[in-house]
Design an enzyme around this catalytic site. Structure first.
Site, PDB file in Angstrom:
ATOM      1  N   ILE A 130       0.827  -1.214   0.000  1.00  0.00           N
ATOM      2  CA  ILE A 130       0.000   0.000   0.000  1.00  0.00           C
ATOM      3  C   ILE A 130       0.860   1.263   0.000  1.00  0.00           C
ATOM      4  O   ILE A 130       0.380   2.354  -0.267  1.00  0.00           O
ATOM      5  CB  ILE A 130      -0.950   0.044   1.223  1.00  0.00           C
ATOM      6  CG1 ILE A 130      -0.124  -0.062   2.528  1.00  0.00           C
ATOM      7  CG2 ILE A 130      -2.007  -1.030   1.173  1.00  0.00           C
ATOM      8  CD1 ILE A 130      -0.712   0.760   3.620  1.00  0.00           C
ATOM      9  N   ALA A 133       8.646   2.973   0.018  1.00  0.00           N
ATOM     10  CA  ALA A 133       9.629   4.057   0.145  1.00  0.00           C
ATOM     11  C   ALA A 133      11.031   3.497  -0.059  1.00  0.00           C
ATOM     12  O   ALA A 133      11.189   2.356  -0.501  1.00  0.00           O
ATOM     13  CB  ALA A 133       9.475   4.723   1.504  1.00  0.00           C
ATOM     14  N   SER A 134      12.037   4.307   0.288  1.00  0.00           N
ATOM     15  CA  SER A 134      13.407   3.917  -0.062  1.00  0.00           C
ATOM     16  C   SER A 134      13.899   2.691   0.692  1.00  0.00           C
ATOM     17  O   SER A 134      14.669   1.909   0.153  1.00  0.00           O
ATOM     18  CB  SER A 134      14.354   5.084   0.181  1.00  0.00           C
ATOM     19  OG  SER A 134      14.163   5.577   1.473  1.00  0.00           O
ATOM     20  N   ALA A 136      11.734   0.503   2.752  1.00  0.00           N
ATOM     21  CA  ALA A 136      10.772  -0.571   3.038  1.00  0.00           C
ATOM     22  C   ALA A 136       9.442  -0.316   2.344  1.00  0.00           C
ATOM     23  O   ALA A 136       9.219   0.758   1.789  1.00  0.00           O
ATOM     24  CB  ALA A 136      10.540  -0.624   4.542  1.00  0.00           C
ATOM     25  N   GLN A 137       8.582  -1.336   2.376  1.00  0.00           N
ATOM     26  CA  GLN A 137       7.206  -1.117   1.917  1.00  0.00           C
ATOM     27  C   GLN A 137       6.237  -1.723   2.928  1.00  0.00           C
ATOM     28  O   GLN A 137       6.593  -2.568   3.730  1.00  0.00           O
ATOM     29  CB  GLN A 137       6.989  -1.648   0.512  1.00  0.00           C
ATOM     30  CG  GLN A 137       6.986  -3.148   0.367  1.00  0.00           C
ATOM     31  CD  GLN A 137       6.896  -3.548  -1.111  1.00  0.00           C
ATOM     32  OE1 GLN A 137       7.306  -2.796  -2.001  1.00  0.00           O
ATOM     33  NE2 GLN A 137       6.359  -4.717  -1.375  1.00  0.00           N
ATOM     34  N   LYS A 151       5.461  -4.018   7.695  1.00  0.00           N
ATOM     35  CA  LYS A 151       6.500  -3.250   6.999  1.00  0.00           C
ATOM     36  C   LYS A 151       7.662  -4.198   6.721  1.00  0.00           C
ATOM     37  O   LYS A 151       8.162  -4.858   7.643  1.00  0.00           O
ATOM     38  CB  LYS A 151       6.944  -2.116   7.919  1.00  0.00           C
ATOM     39  CG  LYS A 151       7.894  -1.124   7.331  1.00  0.00           C
ATOM     40  CD  LYS A 151       7.975   0.065   8.283  1.00  0.00           C
ATOM     41  CE  LYS A 151       8.897   1.134   7.835  1.00  0.00           C
ATOM     42  NZ  LYS A 151       8.799   2.318   8.695  1.00  0.00           N
ATOM     43  N   ASP A 286       9.726  12.348  13.485  1.00  0.00           N
ATOM     44  CA  ASP A 286       9.471  12.397  12.049  1.00  0.00           C
ATOM     45  C   ASP A 286       7.985  12.666  11.835  1.00  0.00           C
ATOM     46  O   ASP A 286       7.277  11.896  11.194  1.00  0.00           O
ATOM     47  CB  ASP A 286       9.893  11.045  11.436  1.00  0.00           C
ATOM     48  CG  ASP A 286      10.086  11.128   9.937  1.00  0.00           C
ATOM     49  OD1 ASP A 286      10.039  12.242   9.401  1.00  0.00           O
ATOM     50  OD2 ASP A 286      10.275  10.070   9.303  1.00  0.00           O
TER      51      ASP A 286
HETATM   52  N1  LIG Z   1      -0.199   0.679  11.428  1.00  0.00           N
HETATM   53  C1  LIG Z   1      -0.583   1.237  10.285  1.00  0.00           C
HETATM   54  N2  LIG Z   1      -1.877   1.334   9.963  1.00  0.00           N
HETATM   55  C2  LIG Z   1      -2.277   1.892   8.799  1.00  0.00           C
HETATM   56  N3  LIG Z   1      -1.443   2.373   7.877  1.00  0.00           N
HETATM   57  C3  LIG Z   1      -0.123   2.314   8.129  1.00  0.00           C
HETATM   58  C4  LIG Z   1       0.375   1.732   9.332  1.00  0.00           C
HETATM   59  N4  LIG Z   1       1.727   1.802   9.291  1.00  0.00           N
HETATM   60  C5  LIG Z   1       2.046   2.390   8.121  1.00  0.00           C
HETATM   61  N5  LIG Z   1       0.952   2.695   7.418  1.00  0.00           N
HETATM   62  C6  LIG Z   1       0.882   3.346   6.096  1.00  0.00           C
HETATM   63  O1  LIG Z   1       2.046   3.025   5.356  1.00  0.00           O
HETATM   64  C7  LIG Z   1       2.789   4.202   5.053  1.00  0.00           C
HETATM   65  C8  LIG Z   1       4.274   3.907   5.135  1.00  0.00           C
HETATM   66  O2  LIG Z   1       4.602   3.453   6.436  1.00  0.00           O
HETATM   67  P1  LIG Z   1       5.820   4.083   7.241  1.00  0.00           P
HETATM   68  O3  LIG Z   1       5.969   3.326   8.521  1.00  0.00           O
HETATM   69  O4  LIG Z   1       5.625   5.550   7.322  1.00  0.00           O
HETATM   70  O5  LIG Z   1       7.007   3.708   6.296  1.00  0.00           O
HETATM   71  P2  LIG Z   1       8.249   4.585   5.775  1.00  0.00           P
HETATM   72  O6  LIG Z   1       9.274   4.471   6.844  1.00  0.00           O
HETATM   73  O7  LIG Z   1       8.626   3.903   4.533  1.00  0.00           O
HETATM   74  O8  LIG Z   1       7.774   5.996   5.592  1.00  0.00           O
HETATM   75  C9  LIG Z   1       2.317   5.249   6.066  1.00  0.00           C
HETATM   76  O9  LIG Z   1       2.483   6.544   5.568  1.00  0.00           O
HETATM   77  C10 LIG Z   1       0.863   4.866   6.257  1.00  0.00           C
HETATM   78  O10 LIG Z   1       0.059   5.434   5.253  1.00  0.00           O
END
Ligand SMILES: Nc1ncnc2c1ncn2[C@@H]1O[C@H](COP(=O)(O)OP(=O)(O)O)[C@@H](O)[C@H]1O
Ligand SMILES: [Mg+2]
Length: 503
Positions: A130, A133-134, A136-137, A151, A286
């Site tokens: 969904i 990024a650089s 992880a996904q 993740k 962040d």
């Molecule tokens: N627990 C969660 N519930 C719902 N959406 C999530 C959750 N964790 C991450 N996401 C979605 O996935 C995206 C990327 O996760 P994130 O942890 O921010 O990764 P990154 O470190 O790559 O930015 C978030 O911006 C959010 O939209």
């Protein structure tokens, strides 16, 4: 020899990207450069074909194109306005961290490597990615216990980052050998710090620890929702947390949901952040809009715990007293706090410093509070570092940077948000509890403990220092300079690229 050659080729790729975006000796800085550097800058611009936009924006674009290690480098640089200036770091903080997702097959492989034969049982229904990024996904997962967010680190991303870090280190060593300016800026130590911060983000167990710690603290009050870690489904390369039903603040519909009360939400953002910073000394560092989700009930949830800020007892007291001083316009007290915390050398005058603070504080007092930025004010204070020879602690810079983010988010949620009014009860409670008749002895004890802890480490540090002094410095191949053939290869490639760009 082969790894050295690979490093130089990699550096050449970086150099080419930087030249293309005109970030080496950019035209904007010509006024400050000596004649030879100006000439070199013109030549590079001619070769690169010119670029538009501010230097920080150009640098951000170049780093985005260079891939994960450089995107992370850009994010790191964005946390140091004290070194790189406010404009550049602001531009860098808008750097886009998006990459195409990797395949489901790769994701399943990563899960099997982490959880062996348990993988299929633990992760039966994994959605398509969904977000990617650089590093992880993220996928959605249905389990019997409810929905989860999973993740997963990119395939071989650790190797990729190490490879680029090795090249960066080589460049830093080379730079320190040939340039006094690089030695002054401690280029090698800087790459070391960048590397340490990247490696931390590559171990998702650390992120799980951060998420869990913040979740525990957030439960003490009601400002943020932080999803719980699913420890059985987490490891070094996989982090699983409860799924948060909500929309990220980057989605314009996030604030249009029924349960949302904008002023209350903005107040929760400010109070939540300050509570974590001042009361707990631990904060999510962040806090950009992509990492904040608004739930249908109008609560704010935080995700992404790769960067956690920590400030010690002394810094927390500093922050609380500074904010309290500005709220009450007590500049003499703020000045004393700076001296007490040891930020200003004792040979400087408290009176002069109070005068400087007045120049920061008074112009803002006639203005409506909603127009006065707390983050910018803190930045102006930290800016006095140079003038008053202050010793700045890097964790305060990260705090200031996060405060600017938090304030931006709070104002985007509610344009009339008054950060000072929102902050007052949090700051006041802390001051009363810690600096009043009951709290002061406890605080003194804590501070003494911190000083004692540092003193305990002193003999160790002295030993290391002595060992360094007595150990003869070994000449590494780099200290004797890059081999002759490296220059030959670089020269040939550089001429090839020059011809390519000019034609
Ligand atoms: N627990 C969660 N519930 C719902 N959406 C999530 C959750 N964790 C991450 N996401 C979605 O996935 C995206 C990327 O996760 P994130 O942890 O921010 O990764 P990154 O470190 O790559 O930015 C978030 O911006 C959010 O939209
Ligand atoms: Mg994120």
């Amino acid at each position: 020899m082969l790894s050295a050659l690979a490093d130089y080729l990699r550096l050449l790729r970086v150099g080419t990207a930087l030249v293309r975006h005109d970030v080496i000796l950019p035209g904007e800085y010509h006024g400050r450069l000596p004649l030879t550097a100006r000439f070199a800058g013109r030549l590079l611009r001619f070769i690169g074909g010119g670029a538009t936009g501010r230097p920080g924006k150009r640098l951000a674009t170049a780093l985005e194109r260079l891939g994960p290690a450089y995107i992370k480098l850009g994010q790191f640089l964005a946390t140091r306005p004290d070194v790189f200036g406010v404009e550049t770091t602001t531009d860098l903080s808008h750097l886009k961290d998006k990459l195409p997702p990797f395949s489901m097959l790769e994701a399943q492989k990563a899960l099997r490597e982490e959880f062996n034969e348990q993988a299929d049982i633990l992760f039966p229904k994994l959605s398509d990615p969904i977000a990617a990024a650089s590093l992880a996904q993220v996928h959605r997962l249905e389990t019997r216990g409810g929905l989860r967010a999973v993740k997963i680190l990119r395939p071989r991303v650790e190797w990729l980052i190490e490879r680029e870090l090795r090249a960066m280190m080589r460049a830093a060593r080379l730079a320190e050998r040939v340039s006094a300016e690089s030695r002054r800026l401690e280029a090698v130590a800087f790459v070391g710090t960048v590397g340490a911060s990247m490696r931390k983000e590559l171990d998702l167990r650390l992120e799980a620890g951060g998420a869990d710690e913040l979740a525990e603290l957030a439960r003490r009050d009601d400002f943020f929702h932080i999803p719980a870690v699913d420890w059985d489904r987490s490891g070094r390369r996989v982090l699983t947390t409860d799924w948060v039903e909500g929309r990220p603040l980057t989605d314009p519909k996030a604030l249009e949901q029924d349960g949302v009360n904008r002023p209350e939400l903005a107040t929760a953002v400010t109070r939540g952040f300050l509570t974590h910073a001042i009361r707990d000394g631990v904060f999510h560092a962040d806090m950009h809009e992509g990492n904040m989700l608004v739930t249908p009930k109008g609560r704010l949830a935080l995700v992404d715990f790769g960067l956690i800020g920590r400030i010690g007892q002394n810094e927390r007291r500093f922050l609380a007293e500074i904010l309290w001083g500005f709220i009450r316009r007590d500049y003499a007290r703020i000045a004393e706090v700076h001296f007490e915390a040891g930020y200003v050398p004792p040979d400087r005058s408290v009176g002069d410093f109070a005068q400087a603070l007045r120049s920061v504080g008074e112009p803002i007092h006639g203005k409506p509070a909603s127009e006065v930025s707390m983050g910018r004010l803190l930045l102006q204070l930290l800016d006095f570092t140079h003038t008053f020879g202050m010793h700045l602690r890097p964790e305060l810079v990260l705090l200031q940077k996060t405060m600017v983010q938090v304030e931006g988010v709070a104002r985007a949620i509610d344009p009339n948000h008054d950060i000072w009014a929102a902050a007052e009860p949090i700051v006041k409670d802390w001051i009363t509890a810690n600096l009043g008749p009951v709290g002061a002895p406890k605080l003194a004890l804590n501070t003494a403990q911190e000083v004692f802890d540092r003193l305990k480490r002193l003999p160790d540090i002295m030993d290391k220092f002595e060992a360094n002094l007595t150990t003869p410095v070994k000449a590494t191949p780099l200290q004797t300079g890059p081999p002759w053939w490296a220059w030959l290869v670089l020269g040939a490639l550089a001429s090839g690229l020059t011809v390519y760009f000019v034609s």
